[in-house]
Design an enzyme around this catalytic site. Sequence first.
Site, PDB file in Angstrom:
ATOM      1  CD  GLU A 111       7.771   4.020   6.696  1.00 30.90           C
ATOM      2  OE1 GLU A 111       8.115   5.012   6.036  1.00 30.90           O
ATOM      3  OE2 GLU A 111       6.660   3.931   7.252  1.00 30.90           O
ATOM      4  CG  ASP A 233      -1.267   3.630   2.471  1.00 29.60           C
ATOM      5  OD1 ASP A 233      -0.132   3.194   2.418  1.00 29.60           O
ATOM      6  OD2 ASP A 233      -1.565   4.803   2.746  1.00 29.60           O
ATOM      7  CD  GLU A 327      -1.582   9.240  13.431  1.00 32.47           C
ATOM      8  OE1 GLU A 327      -1.854  10.113  12.575  1.00 32.47           O
ATOM      9  OE2 GLU A 327      -0.863   8.263  13.185  1.00 32.47           O
ATOM     10  CD  GLU A 345      -0.198  11.753   5.230  1.00 32.10           C
ATOM     11  OE1 GLU A 345      -0.091  12.510   6.224  1.00 32.10           O
ATOM     12  OE2 GLU A 345       0.518  10.757   5.052  1.00 32.10           O
TER      13      GLU A 345
HETATM   14  C1  DMJ Z   1       4.947   9.354   4.835  1.00 37.93           C
HETATM   15  O1  DMJ Z   1       6.082   8.612   5.102  1.00 37.93           O
HETATM   16  C2  DMJ Z   1       4.353   8.971   3.508  1.00 37.93           C
HETATM   17  O2  DMJ Z   1       3.488   9.958   3.081  1.00 37.93           O
HETATM   18  C3  DMJ Z   1       3.641   7.662   3.574  1.00 37.93           C
HETATM   19  O3  DMJ Z   1       3.031   7.320   2.359  1.00 37.93           O
HETATM   20  C4  DMJ Z   1       2.597   7.717   4.649  1.00 37.93           C
HETATM   21  N1  DMJ Z   1       3.117   8.135   5.910  1.00 37.93           N
HETATM   22  C5  DMJ Z   1       4.022   9.250   5.985  1.00 37.93           C
HETATM   23  C6  DMJ Z   1       3.372  10.561   6.294  1.00 37.93           C
HETATM   24  O4  DMJ Z   1       2.322  10.543   7.138  1.00 37.93           O
END
Ligand code: DMJ
Length: 747
Positions: A111, A233, A327, A345
């Site tokens: 993060e 991911d 979710e 997204e």
């Molecule tokens: C963001 O921090 C980024 O897009 C990450 O790759 C996935 N999660 C969040 C948004 O949902």
Amino acid sequence: MKLLHTIFKFLFKFFFCRDQILEMFDHAYNSYMDYAYPADELMPLSCRGRVRGLEPNRGDIDDSLGKFSLTLIDSLDTLVLLNKLDEFEEAVKKTVQDVRFDNDIVVSVFETNIRVLGGLLGAHVMADVLKQRGERMQWYRDELLHMAKELGYRLLPAFNTTSGLPYPRVNLRYGVVNPLSRTGTESDTCTACAGTMILEFAALSQLSGDPIFEEHARKAMDAFHCGVGAGIDSYYEYLMKAYILLGDKVYLDRFNTHYSAIMKYISQPPLLLNVHMHNPTVNVRSWMDSLLAFFPGLQVLRGDLKPAIETHEMLYQVTKRHNFLPEAFTTEFRVHWGQHPLRPEFAESTYFLYKATGDPYYLKVGQSIVEKLNTHARVPCGFAAVQDVRTGTHEDRMDSFFLAEMFKYLYLLFSEKSQLPINIDDYIFTTEAHLLPVSLSTTQPSCHTNNTEPQAHEDDLFSYSCPSAQTLFPNNPTFAKTIRDSYKYLTGLGRTQQPSPVRWVTCYRFIIEQHLKLVAEVSQTPEHEEVVPLIVQLISPPFLGRTVLTAGPAKFGMDLTKQEHGVKGSIVKSVPYTACGPIENAVEITGHIALALRGDCMFAAKARRLQEAGATGVIFIDHREGSSSAETPLFQMVGDGEPTDDITVPLVFLFSKEGATLSAALQEHHNVDVLLLPKEKQLGKEKPEKLNIKFRIAKEEFAEGEIESTTIQLVLEQSETDTEGASLTGKNQDTCSSPQKDPESSP
Ligand code: DMJ
């Protein structure tokens, strides 16, 4: 017809959404700056900042918060894109003056990389562009880049592993191995977490001239040997984008290998469903995760427009039914987990599809996103996450990605290129939508988004092409509509149509959460799926049932809710404590409940090993310092993705504070007997009158010369008629005279 399209586009773009999006951004950003800054995040319901340590611990999601004004940094390049250049200059000054990274705080490497390092780099690039234009930022001397470099060095200790895969967490001041770091011993990380570094680290190396960052991120990428489903991911996203940014075909080859497998085993248009990694014809579950919504956008970059349109249309139907993407939702599009933390997204994919197709339909989708945010998430102090899409209740959080990503994609969707302060085609988006210039590419052939002709390849036209929306996908609205029409009524809105039969398969980004569940092995249980709280009740003297530790369950092993009287036994600490190697004290463990520390290997592996060693149950203890059931919601331990039917002993999870109580009891009293059972069956709570505690005091037999010792034999009886009690032995106990103040709570 063409004229009508043009008018439609014009109306949407110029008279409605752009201004509305700007107003919404102002509302969110100003709320953060007015009520929360310099805190990391805004709490939009409380109208104040979220400061880690001052608010109840939310578990892993708090690892994004490093006391470094996260939302400000994550928002910087959005300010430029939205043409808020005065605000940008002001915000950069604040960042330079106020933000420090030498905080004694444990943060998520992933993060911090995508949000903070990416945010600083995107902002540095923007600052440089503006400065070179000679109009503003003339004072700027690469301060953001210096900060990015400092932060990069602070993340590097996490890469000090034999595999090259980074640890999941790092202490910004003390690194990982330093005794003061408090990062724990956990080395498990998710593929996305370890494989989503290359863009930021490579850009940092290019910009700062120090190759060390790119070297480490590249090594981490090389450590993966993924087959079907082994990657997940944004790792895939970064393979594709690393190729675009760095021009190194190794990344594209890897991406294509994974992509082929995904499309073969996982894609069941319009669904993407989890399959078992080693047996891809077997489904894992019957629900999907909202994070899969990024995938159509990536498919557009890949040039695979048809499945992108199909999946995106399915997602749009879900948002029509539930306002937002929950979710998790089932293959029948019912809510599986109702939370919606304002994830971007779906907007991201909508933007890429619009760019690829030019179809104004996607403007309509964008408009619906805008309306739903305003209607269902807007509050006086910003925008609040939705706790449950079924009830519309709010949660007191506005994650920084809402400002970093959502507004960028929405604004871009409704903007002509000429209205933007930069040429957007010169940039690539990181996974947090930070902007890195494609010109950073140093290896030939580099990809430039606009002018590159796709190179035809015998097998696959797109395999060796540079992603260029315009070249690959000339506007063809009819093509997109034809594909969408088959999926219009998926959710049962309008006319009824059964979803096509599905193979239960797995997707990947599908779930950062899902992946974390498998790798970090704790599942934040969908809200409507009840986590049955368990307890570890200490029943031998001097505790006698008065010390009760709240415990979390596992989705595998014995189902304690079905045991009439729970499972009882005395506890023995596993050696090694993590139970990740051969159990050295199997003799002592046999017939007892083992204590094992979380971390270093999977729960399932530990459980198997201890069961084989003869344990009758396992109590896992969290290795994360300071965690407690009072502050962290209970979650369920999940397996390792393999069948876990062979594990039959009961398994419970204690947070570290409760675990410390148990360990201290064991250290002091050597023999500690516990009951593992559902909280509602807590011994002596419901029917105290029926709990009979009897003592038999007996002399033990001693060899000559040994000190005499007394044994207290304790018999607990549920009732007069219930003769099944626990016969327990506690040696050298004083008396039962140390009552706990609050037997319900963890000390
Ligand atoms: C963001 O921090 C980024 O897009 C990450 O790759 C996935 N999660 C969040 C948004 O949902």
